[in-house]
Design a protein around this motif. Structure first.
Motif, mmCIF file in Angstrom:
data_model
loop_
_atom_site.group_PDB
_atom_site.id
_atom_site.type_symbol
_atom_site.label_atom_id
_atom_site.label_comp_id
_atom_site.label_asym_id
_atom_site.label_seq_id
_atom_site.Cartn_x
_atom_site.Cartn_y
_atom_site.Cartn_z
ATOM 1 N N ARG A 111 0.955 -1.057 -0.249
ATOM 2 C CA ARG A 111 0.137 -0.901 -0.001
ATOM 3 C C ARG A 111 0.988 1.402 0.249
ATOM 4 N N GLY A 151 -5.960 3.864 1.866
ATOM 5 C CA GLY A 151 -5.785 4.120 3.668
ATOM 6 C C GLY A 151 -5.935 5.154 3.853
ATOM 7 N N LEU A 194 -4.901 1.834 7.589
ATOM 8 C CA LEU A 194 -4.254 0.585 7.242
ATOM 9 C C LEU A 194 -4.115 -0.903 8.296
#
Length: 643
Positions: free
Chosen positions: A50, A64, A79
């Protein structure tokens, strides 16, 4: 003119919304961007990938990250390590940056379960993030204390810091978090006392601080937390008495105070309606004393109760029969006396009853036969002085685990037990006064996993019918007067699936004389503990013994076994304990024994071994007594060998 006006208005509207749209997807606040990049730069590894997508300055588009549409300030960082959609666990390794506090509009910070996130919680976090409502940092490797400034969050509702390595004490400032609903600090290294100020958290629904190093008394103010539904203070070092104010908790459903050093009496409700929702109560492993009050019966919502391993005494109150929702009752390891009340037969939902290690006396109430949902019954180690196993036990259709060790049962194992309507999986009749043979009908208990008939006076041989037990995993027949061959036991091990089911075999302290050649024959790959000591076994150890590659403990001591120590023993690399003393083993100790790296206990004494003890670990680390009584042995730790 009117049409042109509409066009102009439309154009202005589009421009206005377009400008707003550009603002949302444009650059985010410089402070937010700095805080986010500082977090990213502190992470060395992100298995989710991510953070690799966090490029540019449009942070509101990053995975996120959630922004406020009007201000473009970051309001949420989501997250978590566990993806709840596909249940994939990811990990981030690195340091939690103190610059995260630049995100002053943050409402939710979820970095829970990332496993490898280390560092400390920023000391000024509560002063710089005034809008924070939910803080999830659980399941990481965070160290240091809980900052005092956390008490300055005016809007905090959930604080989850559990499963880290956080130390220090619980700051008293947490009592200022009047909107807090969940406080989870369990499985850390927190010490000190529970602050009295926590009683001010009147909106708190869940408080869980189990598995820490908290000391001192439970504050009386805990009774002011009237919204509390779950309270877990277990596995700490708390002392003193349980405050009587605990009965004020009208919403409490789960109450766990077990595994501490609490003492004094249990503050049971004084009238009906107190603690009306209490369903799960754990007070075991403390130093609590006194009786179970008749008012215990007011807790009508109870489903599971554990009061085991305390100093409780007196008779069990008949009001136990009022607990119609009770499914599990653990009262073991106390000093309860008298008889089991007849009212226990009213507990129609009961599936587990453990009253072992008490002073309960005969007779057992026949009303217990009404417990048709009971699956486990443990009455072991009580002075019941049963003349036999009560025949009504066989009518309990759900009973699968029956423990009647040391209950004074006399005579032969009653044939009535074979008529039981239930699928017996575990049967413990050890430590009684049983005599006669092991009945062959035990082989009809096709689901039997554990059979413990040890410490009785049972005679004759092991019945061949035991080979009909494909799921038998634990067989304990030690300290009886059994004779003949042990071959049938190892045939039993071959009957199970996946290489045999037997993992634990103890036939020690009997009069068996033959059958060692059967050890390791077939597919006996799961045996972890084998004790054949103190018998009359003769012959040589077979090469098939080396196939027991799961074994951790092997005891063949005090028999009449002869020949050299077989080299195949070196294949048993998981061995932690090997006892072969007081036999007639001869020859050298095989050099292969140096492969037994996990060996912690070794005894080869009182044989006729000779030659030099192989040089190296683990053999040289054992004391001389390990090898004593072998006149021909030499070398460390014994005297040096003569040239």
């Amino acid at each position: 003119m009117g049409y042109q006006l509409v066009q102009i208005v439309t154009l202005l509207t589009v421009m206005a919304f377009g400008g707003a749209l550009r603002k949302v997807i444009g650059e985010c606040s410089s402070d937010d961007l700095e805080g986010l990049m500082a977090f990213k730069n502190g992470i060395q590894m992100d298995t989710s990938g991510r953070l690799a997508k966090w490029v540019g300055r449009n942070c509101c588009e990053w995975e996120g990250v959630v922004c406020d549409n009007a201000t473009t300030r970051v309001t949420q960082i989501l997250l978590p390590g566990l993806n709840e959609k596909d249940f994939v666990q990811t990990q981030m390794v690195g340091q939690l940056s103190p610059s995260m506090t630049l995100l002053t509009s943050l409402e939710i910070l979820d970095l829970g379960g990332l496993v490898g996130l280390s560092g400390a919680i920023p000391q000024t976090i509560g002063l710089q993030m005034p809008k924070l409502q939910k803080l999830y940092l659980y399941g990481n490797n965070l160290t240091g204390p809980v900052p005092e400034s956390i008490g300055d969050f005016p809007n905090l509702q959930e604080l989850a810091l559990h499963e880290n390595r956080i130390s220090g004490s619980i700051p008293s400032s947490l009592g200022s978090l009047r909107k807090l609903k969940r406080l989870l600090l369990y499985s850390n290294q927190i010490s000190g006392t529970i602050p009295f100020s926590l009683g001010s958290l009147t909106n708190l629904v869940e408080l869980d601080v189990h598995d820490n190093a908290l000391m001192g008394h439970i504050p009386n103010s805990i009774g002011q937390m009237l919204s509390l539904e779950k309270l877990d203070l277990s596995s700490n070092m708390l002392s003193g008495s349980i405050p009587s104010s605990i009965t004020n908790l009208t919403a409490i459903s789960v109450l766990y105070f077990d595994t501490n050093y609490l003492e004094g009496t249990i503050p049971f409700p004084s009238r009906p309606g107190e603690m009306p929702s209490l369903s799960f109560l754990r007070l075991h492993n403390n130093h609590l004393s006194g009786n179970i009050s008749p008012s215990f019966g007011y807790l009508v919502s109870l489903q599971r109760v554990s009061l085991s391993n305390n100093k409780l005494e007196g008779a069990l109150p008949s009001s136990l029969g009022n607990l119609h929702s009770l499914t599990e009752l653990y009262l073991s390891d106390n000093s309860f006396s008298g008889q089991i009340p007849k009212s226990i037969g009213q507990l129609s939902q009961l599936i587990m009853l453990n009253i072992s290690n008490n002073l309960i006396q005969w007779p057992l109430p026949q009303e217990m036969s009404s417990l048709q949902n009971l699956q486990t019954l443990d009455l072991s180690f009580n002075p019941l002085n049963l003349s036999s196993i009560p025949p009504w036990l066989t009518s309990m259709s759900s009973l699968s685990r029956l423990y009647l060790a040391a209950c004074g049962i006399k005579g032969q194992i009653p044939d009535s037990l074979q008529t039981t309507q239930s699928p017996i999986q575990e049967l413990d009749l050890s430590g009684n006064l049983l005599s006669g043979p092991i009945p062959s009908w035990l082989g009809s208990f096709s689901q039997l996993y554990l059979l413990n008939l040890s410490s009785n006076s049972l005679e004759l041989h092991i019945p061949d019918s035991l080979t009909n037990l494909p799921d038998l995993g634990v067989l304990d027949l030690h300290s009886n007067k059994l004779t003949g061959s042990i071959t049938g036991v190892f045939n039993t091990a071959q009957q199970g699936t996946s290489g045999g089911s037997l993992t634990y075999i103890d036939l020690s302290d009997n009069n068996f004389s033959s059958g060692v050649e059967a050890i390791g024959v077939g597919e006996q790959l799961n045996i972890q503990h084998l004790n054949l000591s103190h018998n009359l076994l003769k012959g040589t150890l077979p090469g098939s013994l080396g196939r027991l590659n799961s074994i951790h403990s092997l005891d063949l001591s005090f028999n009449e076994l002869a020949s050299n120590l077989p080299e195949v023993l070196a294949k048993l690399t998981l061995l932690e304990s090997l006892k072969l003393q007081s036999n007639h083993f001869s020859g050298n100790i095989p050099n292969g024994f140096l492969k037994l790296r996990k060996l912690k206990e070794l005894d080869l004494s009182d044989n006729v071994l000779e030659g030099e003890i192989p040089k190296g670990k683990p053999l040289i680390d054992f004391p001389g007594s390990t090898y004593s009584g072998n006149k021909g042995l030499c070398g460390k730790p014994l005297s040096p060998c003569k040239l």
